[in-house]
Motif scaffolding. Sequence first.
Motif, mmCIF file in Angstrom:
data_model
loop_
_atom_site.group_PDB
_atom_site.id
_atom_site.type_symbol
_atom_site.label_atom_id
_atom_site.label_comp_id
_atom_site.label_asym_id
_atom_site.label_seq_id
_atom_site.Cartn_x
_atom_site.Cartn_y
_atom_site.Cartn_z
ATOM 1 N N ALA A 237 1.054 -1.272 0.083
ATOM 2 C CA ALA A 237 -0.539 0.263 0.262
ATOM 3 C C ALA A 237 1.026 1.267 -0.287
ATOM 4 O O ALA A 237 0.835 2.121 -0.561
ATOM 5 N N MET A 238 1.774 1.160 0.469
ATOM 6 C CA MET A 238 2.902 2.044 0.477
ATOM 7 C C MET A 238 3.080 2.483 -0.337
ATOM 8 O O MET A 238 3.559 3.672 -0.766
ATOM 9 N N HIS A 239 4.369 1.177 -1.216
ATOM 10 C CA HIS A 239 4.506 1.495 -2.396
ATOM 11 C C HIS A 239 3.252 2.177 -3.695
ATOM 12 O O HIS A 239 4.064 3.043 -4.127
ATOM 13 N N TRP A 240 2.158 1.874 -3.080
ATOM 14 C CA TRP A 240 0.854 2.310 -4.338
ATOM 15 C C TRP A 240 0.730 3.664 -4.009
ATOM 16 O O TRP A 240 0.231 4.077 -5.185
ATOM 17 N N LEU A 241 0.574 4.443 -2.824
ATOM 18 C CA LEU A 241 0.776 5.383 -2.652
ATOM 19 C C LEU A 241 1.216 6.373 -3.247
ATOM 20 O O LEU A 241 1.493 7.374 -3.801
ATOM 21 N N CYS A 242 2.832 5.724 -2.609
ATOM 22 C CA CYS A 242 4.420 6.594 -3.604
ATOM 23 C C CYS A 242 4.364 6.876 -4.556
ATOM 24 O O CYS A 242 4.514 7.607 -4.929
ATOM 25 N N ASP A 243 4.073 5.348 -5.292
ATOM 26 C CA ASP A 243 4.042 5.909 -6.493
ATOM 27 C C ASP A 243 3.691 6.323 -7.691
ATOM 28 O O ASP A 243 3.682 6.062 -8.144
ATOM 29 N N TYR A 244 2.258 6.432 -7.509
ATOM 30 C CA TYR A 244 0.929 6.782 -7.995
ATOM 31 C C TYR A 244 0.623 8.817 -6.928
ATOM 32 O O TYR A 244 0.910 9.580 -7.884
ATOM 33 N N PRO A 245 -0.051 8.184 -5.966
ATOM 34 C CA PRO A 245 -0.707 9.909 -6.611
ATOM 35 C C PRO A 245 0.302 11.306 -5.030
ATOM 36 O O PRO A 245 -0.022 12.083 -5.455
ATOM 37 N N LEU A 246 1.505 10.151 -4.280
ATOM 38 C CA LEU A 246 2.451 10.877 -3.887
ATOM 39 C C LEU A 246 2.691 11.737 -4.927
ATOM 40 O O LEU A 246 4.240 12.448 -4.149
ATOM 41 N N GLN A 247 3.466 10.885 -6.049
ATOM 42 C CA GLN A 247 4.590 10.536 -7.052
ATOM 43 C C GLN A 247 3.711 12.159 -7.939
ATOM 44 O O GLN A 247 4.765 12.990 -7.879
ATOM 45 N N GLY A 248 3.129 11.905 -8.526
ATOM 46 C CA GLY A 248 1.833 13.191 -9.640
ATOM 47 C C GLY A 248 3.132 13.130 -10.735
ATOM 48 O O GLY A 248 3.745 12.770 -11.127
ATOM 49 N N GLN A 249 1.716 13.753 -11.415
ATOM 50 C CA GLN A 249 2.460 13.850 -13.366
ATOM 51 C C GLN A 249 3.566 15.103 -12.957
ATOM 52 O O GLN A 249 4.710 14.598 -13.803
ATOM 53 N N PHE A 250 3.675 15.717 -11.959
ATOM 54 C CA PHE A 250 5.422 16.617 -12.554
ATOM 55 C C PHE A 250 6.225 16.107 -11.791
ATOM 56 O O PHE A 250 7.844 16.097 -12.265
ATOM 57 N N LEU A 251 6.483 15.290 -10.140
ATOM 58 C CA LEU A 251 7.724 14.198 -10.628
ATOM 59 C C LEU A 251 7.489 13.161 -10.998
ATOM 60 O O LEU A 251 8.919 13.207 -11.327
ATOM 61 N N SER A 252 6.767 12.990 -12.257
ATOM 62 C CA SER A 252 6.499 11.556 -13.340
ATOM 63 C C SER A 252 7.807 12.274 -14.018
ATOM 64 O O SER A 252 8.921 11.490 -14.639
ATOM 65 N N ASP A 253 7.239 14.051 -14.305
ATOM 66 C CA ASP A 253 8.047 13.721 -15.898
ATOM 67 C C ASP A 253 9.374 14.516 -15.262
ATOM 68 O O ASP A 253 10.268 14.663 -16.309
ATOM 69 N N ALA A 254 9.463 15.567 -14.510
ATOM 70 C CA ALA A 254 10.857 15.894 -13.979
ATOM 71 C C ALA A 254 12.164 14.989 -13.892
ATOM 72 O O ALA A 254 12.903 14.870 -13.845
ATOM 73 N N LYS A 255 11.764 13.654 -13.190
ATOM 74 C CA LYS A 255 12.625 12.671 -12.829
ATOM 75 C C LYS A 255 12.892 11.844 -14.067
ATOM 76 O O LYS A 255 14.102 11.172 -14.129
ATOM 77 N N GLN A 256 12.706 12.027 -15.316
ATOM 78 C CA GLN A 256 12.858 11.626 -16.740
ATOM 79 C C GLN A 256 13.497 12.531 -17.403
ATOM 80 O O GLN A 256 14.321 12.629 -18.461
ATOM 81 N N SER A 257 13.589 14.067 -17.509
ATOM 82 C CA SER A 257 13.841 14.965 -18.204
ATOM 83 C C SER A 257 14.248 16.599 -17.711
ATOM 84 O O SER A 257 13.352 16.689 -16.145
ATOM 85 N N GLY A 258 15.057 17.239 -17.609
ATOM 86 C CA GLY A 258 15.202 18.904 -17.339
ATOM 87 C C GLY A 258 16.004 19.041 -16.686
ATOM 88 O O GLY A 258 16.368 17.596 -16.493
#
Length: 120
Positions: free
Chosen positions: A15-36
Amino acid sequence: MLIETVLWLALMLLAMHWLCDYPLQGQFLSDAKQSGPLRVYHLIAHSGIQGAGVALVTGNVWIGLLEWTAHAIIDEAKVRGKTTFAQDQALHIGCKALWLVYLVVSAALFSGQSISFWWR
Protein backbone atom coordinates in the motif's frame (compact mmCIF):
# COMPACT_ATOMS: atom_id res chain seq x y z
CA MET A 1 -0.06 -14.47 15.08
CA LEU A 2 3.11 -14.52 12.98
CA ILE A 3 1.14 -15.12 9.77
CA GLU A 4 -1.17 -12.21 10.57
CA THR A 5 1.83 -9.95 11.25
CA VAL A 6 3.55 -10.97 8.02
CA LEU A 7 0.34 -10.35 6.06
CA TRP A 8 -0.08 -6.98 7.79
CA LEU A 9 3.46 -5.92 6.88
CA ALA A 10 3.07 -7.17 3.30
CA LEU A 11 -0.15 -5.23 2.86
CA MET A 12 1.32 -2.07 4.38
CA LEU A 13 4.51 -2.28 2.27
CA LEU A 14 2.47 -2.72 -0.92
CA ALA A 15 0.00 0.00 0.00
CA MET A 16 2.82 2.41 0.83
CA HIS A 17 4.50 1.63 -2.49
CA TRP A 18 1.33 2.28 -4.46
CA LEU A 19 0.59 5.44 -2.48
CA CYS A 20 4.11 6.81 -3.03
CA ASP A 21 4.37 5.71 -6.67
CA TYR A 22 1.00 7.04 -7.81
CA PRO A 23 -0.80 9.84 -5.90
CA LEU A 24 2.27 11.10 -4.01
CA GLN A 25 4.45 11.14 -7.11
CA GLY A 26 2.15 13.17 -9.32
CA GLN A 27 2.65 14.13 -12.95
CA PHE A 28 5.21 16.86 -12.18
CA LEU A 29 7.59 14.53 -10.35
CA SER A 30 7.03 11.74 -12.86
CA ASP A 31 8.00 14.04 -15.73
CA ALA A 32 10.80 15.84 -13.86
CA LYS A 33 12.65 12.64 -12.95
CA GLN A 34 12.76 11.71 -16.64
CA SER A 35 13.97 15.01 -18.09
CA GLY A 36 14.90 18.50 -17.11
CA PRO A 37 17.79 20.29 -15.47
CA LEU A 38 17.18 18.70 -12.06
CA ARG A 39 16.30 15.22 -13.34
CA VAL A 40 18.60 13.35 -10.93
CA TYR A 41 17.44 15.47 -7.98
CA HIS A 42 13.81 14.62 -8.73
CA LEU A 43 14.67 10.93 -9.13
CA ILE A 44 16.42 10.99 -5.73
CA ALA A 45 13.51 12.91 -4.17
CA HIS A 46 10.93 10.40 -5.41
CA SER A 47 13.09 7.49 -4.29
CA GLY A 48 13.57 9.15 -0.90
CA ILE A 49 9.81 9.36 -0.46
CA GLN A 50 9.64 5.63 -1.16
CA GLY A 51 12.47 4.94 1.29
CA ALA A 52 10.77 6.99 3.99
CA GLY A 53 7.57 5.03 3.43
CA VAL A 54 9.36 1.71 3.87
CA ALA A 55 11.17 3.01 6.97
CA LEU A 56 7.84 4.13 8.40
CA VAL A 57 6.15 0.77 7.78
CA THR A 58 9.06 -1.40 8.94
CA GLY A 59 10.28 0.87 11.72
CA ASN A 60 13.80 0.40 10.36
CA VAL A 61 15.79 3.26 8.89
CA TRP A 62 18.36 0.91 7.31
CA ILE A 63 15.70 -0.91 5.30
CA GLY A 64 14.36 2.51 4.32
CA LEU A 65 17.79 3.53 3.06
CA LEU A 66 18.10 0.27 1.12
CA GLU A 67 14.70 0.96 -0.44
CA TRP A 68 15.76 4.51 -1.33
CA THR A 69 18.84 3.17 -3.14
CA ALA A 70 17.05 0.27 -4.84
CA HIS A 71 14.16 2.47 -5.93
CA ALA A 72 16.53 5.01 -7.51
CA ILE A 73 18.41 2.29 -9.40
CA ILE A 74 15.20 0.63 -10.62
CA ASP A 75 13.61 3.92 -11.72
CA GLU A 76 16.80 5.03 -13.46
CA ALA A 77 16.79 1.78 -15.45
CA LYS A 78 13.21 2.52 -16.51
CA VAL A 79 14.07 6.11 -17.47
CA ARG A 80 16.96 4.83 -19.61
CA GLY A 81 14.66 2.37 -21.37
CA LYS A 82 16.33 -0.73 -19.94
CA THR A 83 13.11 -1.97 -18.31
CA THR A 84 9.44 -1.72 -19.09
CA PHE A 85 6.84 -0.28 -16.74
CA ALA A 86 5.73 -3.81 -15.80
CA GLN A 87 9.31 -4.88 -15.05
CA ASP A 88 9.82 -1.71 -13.02
CA GLN A 89 6.79 -2.47 -10.87
CA ALA A 90 7.76 -6.13 -10.48
CA LEU A 91 11.22 -5.12 -9.27
CA HIS A 92 9.75 -2.65 -6.78
CA ILE A 93 7.38 -5.29 -5.40
CA GLY A 94 10.26 -7.78 -5.32
CA CYS A 95 12.16 -5.36 -3.08
CA LYS A 96 9.21 -5.20 -0.70
CA ALA A 97 9.18 -9.02 -0.61
CA LEU A 98 12.91 -9.02 0.15
CA TRP A 99 12.45 -6.58 3.06
CA LEU A 100 9.63 -8.75 4.39
CA VAL A 101 11.74 -11.92 4.17
CA TYR A 102 14.54 -10.14 6.00
CA LEU A 103 12.18 -9.13 8.81
CA VAL A 104 10.77 -12.65 9.14
CA VAL A 105 14.21 -14.29 9.12
CA SER A 106 15.56 -11.80 11.64
CA ALA A 107 12.55 -12.51 13.88
CA ALA A 108 13.23 -16.24 13.65
CA LEU A 109 16.94 -15.86 14.36
CA PHE A 110 16.41 -13.58 17.33
CA SER A 111 13.86 -15.79 19.11
CA GLY A 112 10.73 -14.02 17.94
CA GLN A 113 12.06 -10.51 18.42
CA SER A 114 12.28 -8.34 15.38
CA ILE A 115 13.72 -5.07 14.32
CA SER A 116 10.21 -4.06 13.26
CA PHE A 117 7.99 -2.36 15.80
CA TRP A 118 5.03 -4.27 14.31
CA TRP A 119 6.24 -7.42 16.10
CA ARG A 120 5.58 -6.01 19.58
